[in-house]
Write a protein that holds these residues in place. Structure first.
Motif, PDB file in Angstrom:
ATOM      1  N   ARG A  61       0.834  -1.204   0.000  1.00 38.70           N
ATOM      2  CA  ARG A  61       0.000   0.000   0.000  1.00 38.70           C
ATOM      3  C   ARG A  61       0.867   1.252   0.000  1.00 38.70           C
ATOM      4  NH1 ARG A  61      -4.397  -2.059  -1.734  1.00 38.70           N
ATOM      5  NH2 ARG A  61      -5.263  -3.678  -0.451  1.00 38.70           N
ATOM      6  N   PHE A  62       0.276   2.321  -0.451  1.00 43.53           N
ATOM      7  CA  PHE A  62       0.912   3.625  -0.329  1.00 43.53           C
ATOM      8  C   PHE A  62       0.656   4.122   1.085  1.00 43.53           C
ATOM      9  CE2 PHE A  62       0.733   8.285  -0.500  1.00 43.53           C
ATOM     10  CZ  PHE A  62       2.002   8.542  -0.988  1.00 43.53           C
ATOM     11  N   LEU A  63       1.735   4.298   1.824  1.00 46.33           N
ATOM     12  CA  LEU A  63       1.646   4.837   3.177  1.00 46.33           C
ATOM     13  C   LEU A  63       2.140   6.278   3.103  1.00 46.33           C
ATOM     14  CD1 LEU A  63       3.237   1.800   5.075  1.00 46.33           C
ATOM     15  CD2 LEU A  63       0.796   2.273   4.694  1.00 46.33           C
ATOM     16  N   PRO A  64       1.236   7.249   3.228  1.00 48.24           N
ATOM     17  CA  PRO A  64       1.626   8.647   3.002  1.00 48.24           C
ATOM     18  C   PRO A  64       2.853   9.103   3.788  1.00 48.24           C
ATOM     19  CG  PRO A  64      -0.755   8.481   3.163  1.00 48.24           C
ATOM     20  CD  PRO A  64      -0.195   7.120   3.521  1.00 48.24           C
ATOM     21  N   ALA A  65       2.982   8.701   5.044  1.00 46.04           N
ATOM     22  CA  ALA A  65       4.125   9.141   5.851  1.00 46.04           C
ATOM     23  C   ALA A  65       5.457   8.624   5.297  1.00 46.04           C
ATOM     24  CB  ALA A  65       3.949   8.692   7.305  1.00 46.04           C
ATOM     25  N   LEU A  66       5.425   7.514   4.596  1.00 47.56           N
ATOM     26  CA  LEU A  66       6.620   6.956   3.957  1.00 47.56           C
ATOM     27  C   LEU A  66       6.663   7.324   2.474  1.00 47.56           C
ATOM     28  CD1 LEU A  66       9.111   5.044   4.048  1.00 47.56           C
ATOM     29  CD2 LEU A  66       7.517   3.162   3.521  1.00 47.56           C
ATOM     30  N   GLY A  67       5.543   7.168   1.804  1.00 48.79           N
ATOM     31  CA  GLY A  67       5.482   7.322   0.353  1.00 48.79           C
ATOM     32  C   GLY A  67       5.815   8.708  -0.161  1.00 48.79           C
ATOM     33  N   TRP A  68       5.284   9.747   0.471  1.00 46.76           N
ATOM     34  CA  TRP A  68       5.556  11.103  -0.015  1.00 46.76           C
ATOM     35  C   TRP A  68       7.028  11.490   0.127  1.00 46.76           C
ATOM     36  CZ3 TRP A  68       2.507  12.606  -3.470  1.00 46.76           C
ATOM     37  CH2 TRP A  68       1.124  12.436  -3.393  1.00 46.76           C
ATOM     38  N   PRO A  69       7.647  11.250   1.285  1.00 44.78           N
ATOM     39  CA  PRO A  69       9.090  11.563   1.362  1.00 44.78           C
ATOM     40  C   PRO A  69       9.924  10.740   0.375  1.00 44.78           C
ATOM     41  CG  PRO A  69       8.186  11.286   3.569  1.00 44.78           C
ATOM     42  CD  PRO A  69       7.117  10.871   2.598  1.00 44.78           C
ATOM     43  N   MET A  70       9.556   9.472   0.167  1.00 45.73           N
ATOM     44  CA  MET A  70      10.312   8.647  -0.781  1.00 45.73           C
ATOM     45  C   MET A  70      10.128   9.150  -2.209  1.00 45.73           C
ATOM     46  SD  MET A  70      12.048   6.565   1.003  1.00 45.73           S
ATOM     47  CE  MET A  70      12.084   7.755   2.341  1.00 45.73           C
ATOM     48  N   ALA A 115       9.606  12.234  -3.033  1.00 42.94           N
ATOM     49  CA  ALA A 115      10.444  13.441  -3.108  1.00 42.94           C
ATOM     50  C   ALA A 115      11.912  13.066  -3.307  1.00 42.94           C
ATOM     51  CB  ALA A 115      10.274  14.285  -1.849  1.00 42.94           C
ATOM     52  N   LEU A 116      12.368  12.008  -2.638  1.00 41.99           N
ATOM     53  CA  LEU A 116      13.753  11.559  -2.814  1.00 41.99           C
ATOM     54  C   LEU A 116      14.004  11.013  -4.217  1.00 41.99           C
ATOM     55  CD1 LEU A 116      14.548   9.885   0.629  1.00 41.99           C
ATOM     56  CD2 LEU A 116      15.523  12.008  -0.306  1.00 41.99           C
ATOM     57  N   VAL A 117      13.021  10.320  -4.782  1.00 41.03           N
ATOM     58  CA  VAL A 117      13.164   9.816  -6.161  1.00 41.03           C
ATOM     59  C   VAL A 117      13.348  10.994  -7.117  1.00 41.03           C
ATOM     60  CG1 VAL A 117      11.975   8.653  -8.082  1.00 41.03           C
ATOM     61  CG2 VAL A 117      11.921   7.656  -5.785  1.00 41.03           C
ATOM     62  N   VAL A 118      12.528  12.016  -6.944  1.00 38.42           N
ATOM     63  CA  VAL A 118      12.628  13.199  -7.806  1.00 38.42           C
ATOM     64  C   VAL A 118      13.973  13.893  -7.598  1.00 38.42           C
ATOM     65  CG1 VAL A 118      11.636  15.486  -8.266  1.00 38.42           C
ATOM     66  CG2 VAL A 118      10.132  13.504  -7.975  1.00 38.42           C
ATOM     67  N   ALA A 119      14.393  14.036  -6.341  1.00 37.68           N
ATOM     68  CA  ALA A 119      15.686  14.668  -6.050  1.00 37.68           C
ATOM     69  C   ALA A 119      16.838  13.863  -6.656  1.00 37.68           C
ATOM     70  CB  ALA A 119      15.872  14.815  -4.534  1.00 37.68           C
ATOM     71  N   ALA A 120      16.744  12.529  -6.593  1.00 36.68           N
ATOM     72  CA  ALA A 120      17.791  11.678  -7.178  1.00 36.68           C
ATOM     73  C   ALA A 120      17.895  11.905  -8.675  1.00 36.68           C
ATOM     74  CB  ALA A 120      17.525  10.204  -6.865  1.00 36.68           C
ATOM     75  N   GLN A 121      16.751  12.064  -9.348  1.00 35.00           N
ATOM     76  CA  GLN A 121      16.782  12.323 -10.795  1.00 35.00           C
ATOM     77  C   GLN A 121      17.442  13.666 -11.075  1.00 35.00           C
ATOM     78  OE1 GLN A 121      16.070   9.614 -12.461  1.00 35.00           O
ATOM     79  NE2 GLN A 121      15.379   8.856 -10.495  1.00 35.00           N
ATOM     80  N   GLY A 122      17.133  14.660 -10.247  1.00 31.35           N
ATOM     81  CA  GLY A 122      17.762  15.974 -10.416  1.00 31.35           C
ATOM     82  C   GLY A 122      19.270  15.900 -10.249  1.00 31.35           C
ATOM     83  N   LEU A 123      19.723  15.188  -9.219  1.00 31.24           N
ATOM     84  CA  LEU A 123      21.164  15.027  -9.003  1.00 31.24           C
ATOM     85  C   LEU A 123      21.800  14.273 -10.156  1.00 31.24           C
ATOM     86  CD1 LEU A 123      23.750  15.269  -7.358  1.00 31.24           C
ATOM     87  CD2 LEU A 123      22.994  13.269  -6.014  1.00 31.24           C
ATOM     88  N   ARG A 124      21.138  13.218 -10.616  1.00 30.00           N
ATOM     89  CA  ARG A 124      21.682  12.423 -11.732  1.00 30.00           C
ATOM     90  C   ARG A 124      21.886  13.304 -12.969  1.00 30.00           C
ATOM     91  NH1 ARG A 124      18.625   8.359 -11.480  1.00 30.00           N
ATOM     92  NH2 ARG A 124      20.191   6.887 -10.807  1.00 30.00           N
ATOM     93  N   TRP A 125      20.891  14.111 -13.327  1.00 30.21           N
ATOM     94  CA  TRP A 125      21.008  14.927 -14.530  1.00 30.21           C
ATOM     95  C   TRP A 125      21.946  16.113 -14.327  1.00 30.21           C
ATOM     96  CZ3 TRP A 125      20.266  13.416 -19.261  1.00 30.21           C
ATOM     97  CH2 TRP A 125      19.546  12.238 -19.441  1.00 30.21           C
ATOM     98  N   TRP A 126      22.132  16.547 -13.080  1.00 37.44           N
ATOM     99  CA  TRP A 126      23.159  17.550 -12.797  1.00 37.44           C
ATOM    100  C   TRP A 126      24.534  16.937 -13.085  1.00 37.44           C
ATOM    101  CZ3 TRP A 126      24.471  19.669  -7.251  1.00 37.44           C
ATOM    102  CH2 TRP A 126      25.305  20.778  -7.358  1.00 37.44           C
ATOM    103  N   CYS A 127      24.724  15.694 -12.677  1.00 38.55           N
ATOM    104  CA  CYS A 127      25.979  14.975 -12.961  1.00 38.55           C
ATOM    105  C   CYS A 127      26.191  14.836 -14.465  1.00 38.55           C
ATOM    106  CB  CYS A 127      25.968  13.584 -12.326  1.00 38.55           C
ATOM    107  SG  CYS A 127      25.985  13.592 -10.530  1.00 38.55           S
ATOM    108  N   ILE A 128      25.162  14.407 -15.160  1.00 37.29           N
ATOM    109  CA  ILE A 128      25.264  14.195 -16.607  1.00 37.29           C
ATOM    110  C   ILE A 128      25.590  15.500 -17.315  1.00 37.29           C
ATOM    111  CG2 ILE A 128      23.930  13.597 -18.686  1.00 37.29           C
ATOM    112  CD1 ILE A 128      22.485  11.467 -16.888  1.00 37.29           C
ATOM    113  N   SER A 129      24.918  16.577 -16.938  1.00 39.13           N
ATOM    114  CA  SER A 129      25.172  17.857 -17.607  1.00 39.13           C
ATOM    115  C   SER A 129      26.545  18.418 -17.234  1.00 39.13           C
ATOM    116  CB  SER A 129      24.061  18.861 -17.310  1.00 39.13           C
ATOM    117  OG  SER A 129      24.044  19.205 -15.943  1.00 39.13           O
ATOM    118  N   THR A 130      26.994  18.180 -16.008  1.00 38.44           N
ATOM    119  CA  THR A 130      28.318  18.659 -15.593  1.00 38.44           C
ATOM    120  C   THR A 130      29.425  17.927 -16.339  1.00 38.44           C
ATOM    121  OG1 THR A 130      27.514  19.278 -13.399  1.00 38.44           O
ATOM    122  CG2 THR A 130      29.888  18.942 -13.630  1.00 38.44           C
ATOM    123  N   LEU A 131      29.310  16.618 -16.463  1.00 36.22           N
ATOM    124  CA  LEU A 131      30.342  15.838 -17.153  1.00 36.22           C
ATOM    125  C   LEU A 131      30.274  15.993 -18.673  1.00 36.22           C
ATOM    126  CD1 LEU A 131      30.425  12.518 -15.113  1.00 36.22           C
ATOM    127  CD2 LEU A 131      32.127  14.343 -15.134  1.00 36.22           C
TER     128      LEU A 131
END
Length: 172
Positions: free
Chosen positions: A66-75, A77-93
């Motif tokens: 199940r989607f547990l809001p107290a866990l699911g929403w922060p996770m 947000a972390l998935v989205v942040a990870a994608q941002g960091l990944r593409w920052w790496c790709i664009s930097t290199l």
């Protein structure tokens, strides 16, 4: 469950986009004399990352997670942040970024962008995504399995990458 399938499909599509960028950068690197290092672990890396996507979906569905809001929403947000960091790496290199390890002779090691913060920021994104994506739908078995296997794989990967990069002088 539909939103989670969409999320995993979007992450999968992002991976396909990464592979297209990597292939283009591989051709550019090889044309400039680069040779691949650490190729032996690459198939395991592809299998593990594919397993993350498939495992998260299967566990969410078969395990009736199940989607547990107290866990699911922060996770999420972390998935989205990870994608941002990944593409920052790709664009930097830029053309030096790849899913494989290619080092172009004579180029300087990139030390700007997220690389001024730590040596391997893309792997931070991988680690975060590896536990956060499945946990967005409470798929804790997949999160644990990926995290443990990824830790083993990253120890091999980082050693291979560091060895390949040793010959480069620090630069922009």
């Amino acid at each position: 469950m539909a939103w989670f399938v969409l999320l995993v499909a979007l992450v999968g599509a992002e991976r396909v986009g990464e592979l297209a960028v990597a292939r283009r950068n591989e051709r550019w690197s090889v044309a400039r004399g680069a040779v691949e290092a650490g190729a032996g672990h690459y198939p395991a890396m592809v299998a593990l990352h594919t397993g993350l996507l498939v495992g998260a979906l299967l566990e969410a569905w078969l395990g009736d997670r199940r989607f547990l809001p107290a866990l699911g929403w922060p996770m999420l947000a972390l998935v989205v942040a990870a994608q941002g960091l990944r593409w920052w790496c790709i664009s930097t290199l830029g053309r030096q970024w790849n899913t494989r390890i290619f080092v172009v002779p004579g180029l300087r090691r990139v030390t700007g962008g997220p690389y001024r913060l730590f040596a391997h920021p893309n792997y931070v994104a991988v680690v975060v995504e590896g536990f956060a994506l499945p946990l967005a739908r409470s798929a804790w078995i997949t999160a644990l399995a990926f995290t443990a296997l990824n830790a083993l794989l990253l120890s091999v990967r980082v050693n291979a990458e560091n060895a390949a990069l040793r010959g480069l002088a620090a630069g922009g």
